[in-house]
Scaffold this motif. Structure first.
Motif, PDB file in Angstrom:
ATOM      1  N   VAL A  83      35.212  34.869  36.950  1.00 32.65           N
ATOM      2  CA  VAL A  83      35.930  33.785  37.622  1.00 32.65           C
ATOM      3  C   VAL A  83      36.665  32.935  36.584  1.00 32.65           C
ATOM      4  CG1 VAL A  83      35.648  31.686  38.984  1.00 32.65           C
ATOM      5  CG2 VAL A  83      34.400  33.737  39.616  1.00 32.65           C
ATOM      6  N   SER A  84      35.995  32.623  35.466  1.00 32.54           N
ATOM      7  CA  SER A  84      36.658  31.846  34.418  1.00 32.54           C
ATOM      8  C   SER A  84      37.870  32.588  33.873  1.00 32.54           C
ATOM      9  CB  SER A  84      35.699  31.565  33.261  1.00 32.54           C
ATOM     10  OG  SER A  84      34.726  30.649  33.658  1.00 32.54           O
ATOM     11  N   ILE A  85      37.710  33.887  33.651  1.00 30.45           N
ATOM     12  CA  ILE A  85      38.816  34.662  33.085  1.00 30.45           C
ATOM     13  C   ILE A  85      39.992  34.736  34.063  1.00 30.45           C
ATOM     14  CG2 ILE A  85      39.508  36.975  32.339  1.00 30.45           C
ATOM     15  CD1 ILE A  85      36.748  37.255  31.046  1.00 30.45           C
ATOM     16  N   THR A  86      39.683  34.995  35.339  1.00 27.65           N
ATOM     17  CA  THR A  86      40.741  35.029  36.361  1.00 27.65           C
ATOM     18  C   THR A  86      41.524  33.720  36.338  1.00 27.65           C
ATOM     19  OG1 THR A  86      39.287  36.339  37.762  1.00 27.65           O
ATOM     20  CG2 THR A  86      41.207  35.346  38.820  1.00 27.65           C
ATOM     21  N   SER A  87      40.761  32.620  36.370  1.00 31.56           N
ATOM     22  CA  SER A  87      41.391  31.308  36.411  1.00 31.56           C
ATOM     23  C   SER A  87      42.202  31.053  35.141  1.00 31.56           C
ATOM     24  CB  SER A  87      40.311  30.252  36.596  1.00 31.56           C
ATOM     25  OG  SER A  87      40.821  28.990  36.339  1.00 31.56           O
ATOM     26  N   LEU A  88      41.646  31.463  34.002  1.00 35.33           N
ATOM     27  CA  LEU A  88      42.351  31.262  32.729  1.00 35.33           C
ATOM     28  C   LEU A  88      43.691  31.989  32.742  1.00 35.33           C
ATOM     29  CD1 LEU A  88      42.508  30.317  29.792  1.00 35.33           C
ATOM     30  CD2 LEU A  88      41.149  32.293  29.132  1.00 35.33           C
ATOM     31  N   VAL A  89      43.669  33.256  33.166  1.00 42.21           N
ATOM     32  CA  VAL A  89      44.902  34.043  33.192  1.00 42.21           C
ATOM     33  C   VAL A  89      45.925  33.410  34.131  1.00 42.21           C
ATOM     34  CG1 VAL A  89      45.886  36.278  33.857  1.00 42.21           C
ATOM     35  CG2 VAL A  89      43.759  36.190  32.553  1.00 42.21           C
ATOM     36  N   MET A  90      45.490  33.031  35.328  1.00 37.15           N
ATOM     37  CA  MET A  90      46.407  32.430  36.303  1.00 37.15           C
ATOM     38  C   MET A  90      46.966  31.103  35.780  1.00 37.15           C
ATOM     39  SD  MET A  90      46.542  34.593  38.718  1.00 37.15           S
ATOM     40  CE  MET A  90      46.950  34.025  40.350  1.00 37.15           C
TER      41      MET A  90
ATOM     42  N   ASP B  89      40.938  24.200  32.197  1.00 33.75           N
ATOM     43  CA  ASP B  89      40.723  23.368  31.003  1.00 33.75           C
ATOM     44  C   ASP B  89      41.076  24.118  29.731  1.00 33.75           C
ATOM     45  OD1 ASP B  89      39.712  20.909  32.114  1.00 33.75           O
ATOM     46  OD2 ASP B  89      37.976  22.057  32.749  1.00 33.75           O
ATOM     47  N   VAL B  90      40.775  25.413  29.717  1.00 37.22           N
ATOM     48  CA  VAL B  90      41.030  26.207  28.512  1.00 37.22           C
ATOM     49  C   VAL B  90      42.523  26.484  28.347  1.00 37.22           C
ATOM     50  CG1 VAL B  90      40.616  28.413  27.367  1.00 37.22           C
ATOM     51  CG2 VAL B  90      38.732  27.254  28.502  1.00 37.22           C
ATOM     52  N   PRO B  92      45.572  25.031  28.779  1.00 44.22           N
ATOM     53  CA  PRO B  92      46.500  24.216  27.986  1.00 44.22           C
ATOM     54  C   PRO B  92      46.106  24.131  26.507  1.00 44.22           C
ATOM     55  CG  PRO B  92      45.692  23.022  29.923  1.00 44.22           C
ATOM     56  CD  PRO B  92      44.854  24.239  29.766  1.00 44.22           C
ATOM     57  N   GLN B  93      44.848  24.433  26.191  1.00 44.70           N
ATOM     58  CA  GLN B  93      44.358  24.286  24.816  1.00 44.70           C
ATOM     59  C   GLN B  93      44.261  25.622  24.106  1.00 44.70           C
ATOM     60  OE1 GLN B  93      42.977  21.165  23.724  1.00 44.70           O
ATOM     61  NE2 GLN B  93      43.432  20.162  25.654  1.00 44.70           N
ATOM     62  N   ILE B  94      44.782  26.679  24.733  1.00 44.41           N
ATOM     63  CA  ILE B  94      44.518  28.022  24.236  1.00 44.41           C
ATOM     64  C   ILE B  94      44.973  28.210  22.787  1.00 44.41           C
ATOM     65  CG2 ILE B  94      46.653  29.071  25.163  1.00 44.41           C
ATOM     66  CD1 ILE B  94      43.329  30.837  25.491  1.00 44.41           C
ATOM     67  N   ASN B  95      46.103  27.571  22.419  1.00 46.42           N
ATOM     68  CA  ASN B  95      46.578  27.743  21.040  1.00 46.42           C
ATOM     69  C   ASN B  95      45.630  27.110  20.028  1.00 46.42           C
ATOM     70  OD1 ASN B  95      48.850  29.268  21.597  1.00 46.42           O
ATOM     71  ND2 ASN B  95      50.015  27.416  22.178  1.00 46.42           N
ATOM     72  N   ASP B  96      45.187  25.887  20.354  1.00 41.68           N
ATOM     73  CA  ASP B  96      44.205  25.213  19.492  1.00 41.68           C
ATOM     74  C   ASP B  96      42.958  26.068  19.335  1.00 41.68           C
ATOM     75  OD1 ASP B  96      45.864  23.128  19.356  1.00 41.68           O
ATOM     76  OD2 ASP B  96      44.605  21.703  20.455  1.00 41.68           O
ATOM     77  N   ILE B  97      42.511  26.628  20.446  1.00 43.70           N
ATOM     78  CA  ILE B  97      41.267  27.396  20.431  1.00 43.70           C
ATOM     79  C   ILE B  97      41.424  28.659  19.595  1.00 43.70           C
ATOM     80  CG2 ILE B  97      39.746  28.786  21.896  1.00 43.70           C
ATOM     81  CD1 ILE B  97      40.008  26.563  23.994  1.00 43.70           C
ATOM     82  N   LEU B  98      42.549  29.360  19.781  1.00 48.10           N
ATOM     83  CA  LEU B  98      42.750  30.583  19.016  1.00 48.10           C
ATOM     84  C   LEU B  98      42.881  30.286  17.531  1.00 48.10           C
ATOM     85  CD1 LEU B  98      45.084  32.639  21.385  1.00 48.10           C
ATOM     86  CD2 LEU B  98      42.623  32.896  20.989  1.00 48.10           C
ATOM     87  N   GLN B  99      43.452  29.113  17.223  1.00 51.12           N
ATOM     88  CA  GLN B  99      43.618  28.736  15.824  1.00 51.12           C
ATOM     89  C   GLN B  99      42.277  28.620  15.100  1.00 51.12           C
ATOM     90  OE1 GLN B  99      45.832  25.154  15.450  1.00 51.12           O
ATOM     91  NE2 GLN B  99      47.376  26.105  14.158  1.00 51.12           N
ATOM     92  N   VAL B 100      41.281  28.093  15.789  1.00 53.74           N
ATOM     93  CA  VAL B 100      39.957  27.968  15.175  1.00 53.74           C
ATOM     94  C   VAL B 100      39.007  29.004  15.771  1.00 53.74           C
ATOM     95  CG1 VAL B 100      40.116  25.578  14.434  1.00 53.74           C
ATOM     96  CG2 VAL B 100      39.388  26.085  16.768  1.00 53.74           C
ATOM     97  N   GLY B 101      39.585  30.133  16.197  1.00 50.15           N
ATOM     98  CA  GLY B 101      38.798  31.171  16.860  1.00 50.15           C
ATOM     99  C   GLY B 101      37.571  31.603  16.066  1.00 50.15           C
ATOM    100  N   LEU B 224      35.797  19.981  27.425  1.00 49.74           N
ATOM    101  CA  LEU B 224      35.567  21.001  28.458  1.00 49.74           C
ATOM    102  C   LEU B 224      36.119  22.358  28.036  1.00 49.74           C
ATOM    103  CD1 LEU B 224      36.185  19.042  31.765  1.00 49.74           C
ATOM    104  CD2 LEU B 224      34.029  19.603  30.643  1.00 49.74           C
ATOM    105  N   SER B 225      37.295  22.360  27.373  1.00 50.74           N
ATOM    106  CA  SER B 225      37.860  23.658  27.023  1.00 50.74           C
ATOM    107  C   SER B 225      37.055  24.328  25.918  1.00 50.74           C
ATOM    108  CB  SER B 225      39.318  23.507  26.606  1.00 50.74           C
ATOM    109  OG  SER B 225      39.409  22.701  25.457  1.00 50.74           O
ATOM    110  N   TYR B 226      36.598  23.551  24.940  1.00 59.48           N
ATOM    111  CA  TYR B 226      35.789  24.141  23.871  1.00 59.48           C
ATOM    112  C   TYR B 226      34.466  24.674  24.412  1.00 59.48           C
ATOM    113  CZ  TYR B 226      38.765  22.657  19.971  1.00 59.48           C
ATOM    114  OH  TYR B 226      39.785  22.506  19.080  1.00 59.48           O
TER     115      TYR B 226
END
Lengths: 163, 263
Positions: A83-90, B89-90, B92-101, B224-226
């Motif tokens: 569910v998290s992954i689906t939501s993340l992709v969307m 939550d994740v 919008p922050q995906i770039n930040d997260i991947l940077q410190v992956g 929340l995103s982290y």
């Protein structure tokens, strides 16, 4: 298992999810009564709740499909994860979903869940008697261990990477 | 049964209202502030009212066998919208997260802390084979499956992991919602604490990350995103970390500790 009058399982899941988002809406409204400064309920909130419902349904679908495969990693990956992954992709594809879902107050999602969690463990409270006080002490250190371990490594990592 | 279910739903609405009415409560002890959220009151109210002592008359209808099993069977589905929220939550922050992956990956190894800290304490207070089950991890489904496959749940190891499972289910979210902000007051960074919140149990992560958000509302999206990203990673890597690292480490430490103990 005592199934309710033979409703197909996906209908049941869809209804439970509907109950879940209704409770979130209720909590967010009640929160507003006690604290008018909290997140308002508007049409975006409703759109957000609908998106949460939709992604949950898709996640369940993916998980049930993969249950038929023989790849253990995929099979054992929890529904929650799909569910998290689906939501993340969307949400990566469409900014609208991000805006809508963030109009749903985060803490309003958590109160109904923990209410159900509390009720669900009611019959297991007696099991506590079967665990020894020694294990209870160990439990505290096990929880501290995992959290502190991860937090210190993360702190170290962030420091090294200059963030 | 239908009528009991309606009672249950009304009771849920009542508990939510009460919990939200109590609202946020801060308890300050010296330099440490414990923040109690509505979710903590919700679980406390439902657990206390669920005790045998209170289950009389009308309450018996609410906590009927059918209702309690309804709650535990569908809890996971009730939780799904929360998991969907984490995606938003994740993103919008995906770039930040991947940077410190890589930081996310190494902090996942911190879950070995259950063995490193838990095992010596367990052996010290006199546990032996139970300690194997009790300290392999935080006793969630992964460890439960591994221990039951290897030792069966009736064994001492099995009893250890089951006990942790029960204690975690009952008090995990509560514990982490109090413990996370304590570390914040002790000077750890919120980003690090948010990452650490992905311990592998959704309710425990919720407990930990929610209180952090309540303490630092301006950092809500980062926290929340982290937490969510780290939780996802733990779901993927958790089993591997357990089998290839936690199990050998535990075996080595157990042998060393128990031998030293006998001489």
């Amino acid at each position: 298992m005592t199934e309710k009058q033979g409703l197909p399982s996906y209908v049941k899941y869809a209804l439970i999810l509907l109950l879940s988002i209704t409770l979130i809406l209720f909590t967010q409204s009640i929160k507003l009564v006690f604290n008018p400064a909290s997140t308002p309920v508007n049409s975006m909130t409703i759109a957000g709740l609908a998106s949460l419902w939709l992604f949950s349904v898709i996640g369940i679908g993916i998980s049930q499909l993969l249950n038929k495969t023989h790849i253990a990693v995929l099979k054992n990956f929890p529904i929650l994860g799909w569910v998290s992954i689906t939501s993340l992709v969307m949400c990566l594809l469409f900014d609208f979903f991000v805006t809508a879902i963030q109009a749903v107050d985060f803490l309003s999602i958590t109160t109904p869940i923990l209410t159900f969690a509390g009720i669900s463990v009611a019959d297991r409270l007696v099991d506590l008697r079967r665990t020894s006080w020694k294990v209870a002490i160990v439990a505290v250190f096990v929880f501290i261990g995992t959290y502190l371990g991860s937090a210190l490594l993360a702190q170290f990592g962030l420091m090294v990477s200059g963030n | 049964m239908k009528r009991q279910l309606i009672f249950l739903l009304l009771f849920v609405l009542f508990v939510i209202t009460t919990a939200e009415w109590i609202g946020f409560q801060n308890i300050t002890i010296g330099a440490i502030t414990i923040t109690l959220l509505p979710l903590v009151f919700a679980i406390l109210i439902t657990m206390v009212l669920g005790m045998k002592f209170f289950r009389q008359g009308f309450m018996k209808q609410i906590y009927s066998k059918a209702n309690v099993s309804f709650a535990s069977k569908y809890l996971i589905f009730i939780m799904l919208p929360l998991m969907a929220r984490y995606g938003a939550d994740v993103a919008p922050q995906i770039n930040d997260i991947l940077q410190v992956g890589w930081v996310f990956i190494i902090q996942d190894l911190g879950n070995l802390g259950t063995v490193l800290i838990g095992l010596p304490i367990a052996v010290f207070i006199g546990l032996r084979r139970e300690a194997i089950g009790a300290t392999l991890g935080i006793g969630r489904e992964g460890e439960l499956a591994y221990i039951s496959e290897k030792y069966t749940l009736e064994s001492k190891e099995g009893r250890g992991v089951l006990s942790i499972y029960i204690i975690g289910t009952l008090f995990g979210a509560l514990f982490f919602s109090i413990f996370a902000p304590i570390l914040l007051d002790l000077g750890l960074r919120p980003e690090a604490l948010a990452m650490a919140s992905g311990v592998g149990s959704s309710s425990m992560m919720t407990g930990a990350s929610s209180t952090l958000v309540a303490r630092l509302p301006e950092m809500e999206s980062t926290i929340l995103s982290y937490a969510a990203a780290s939780q996802l990673l733990t779901s993927f890597l958790g089993t591997f970390t357990m089998i290839f690292l936690a199990v050998p480490l535990q075996r080595f430490m157990y042998k060393t500790l128990v031998r030293g103990d006998q001489s």
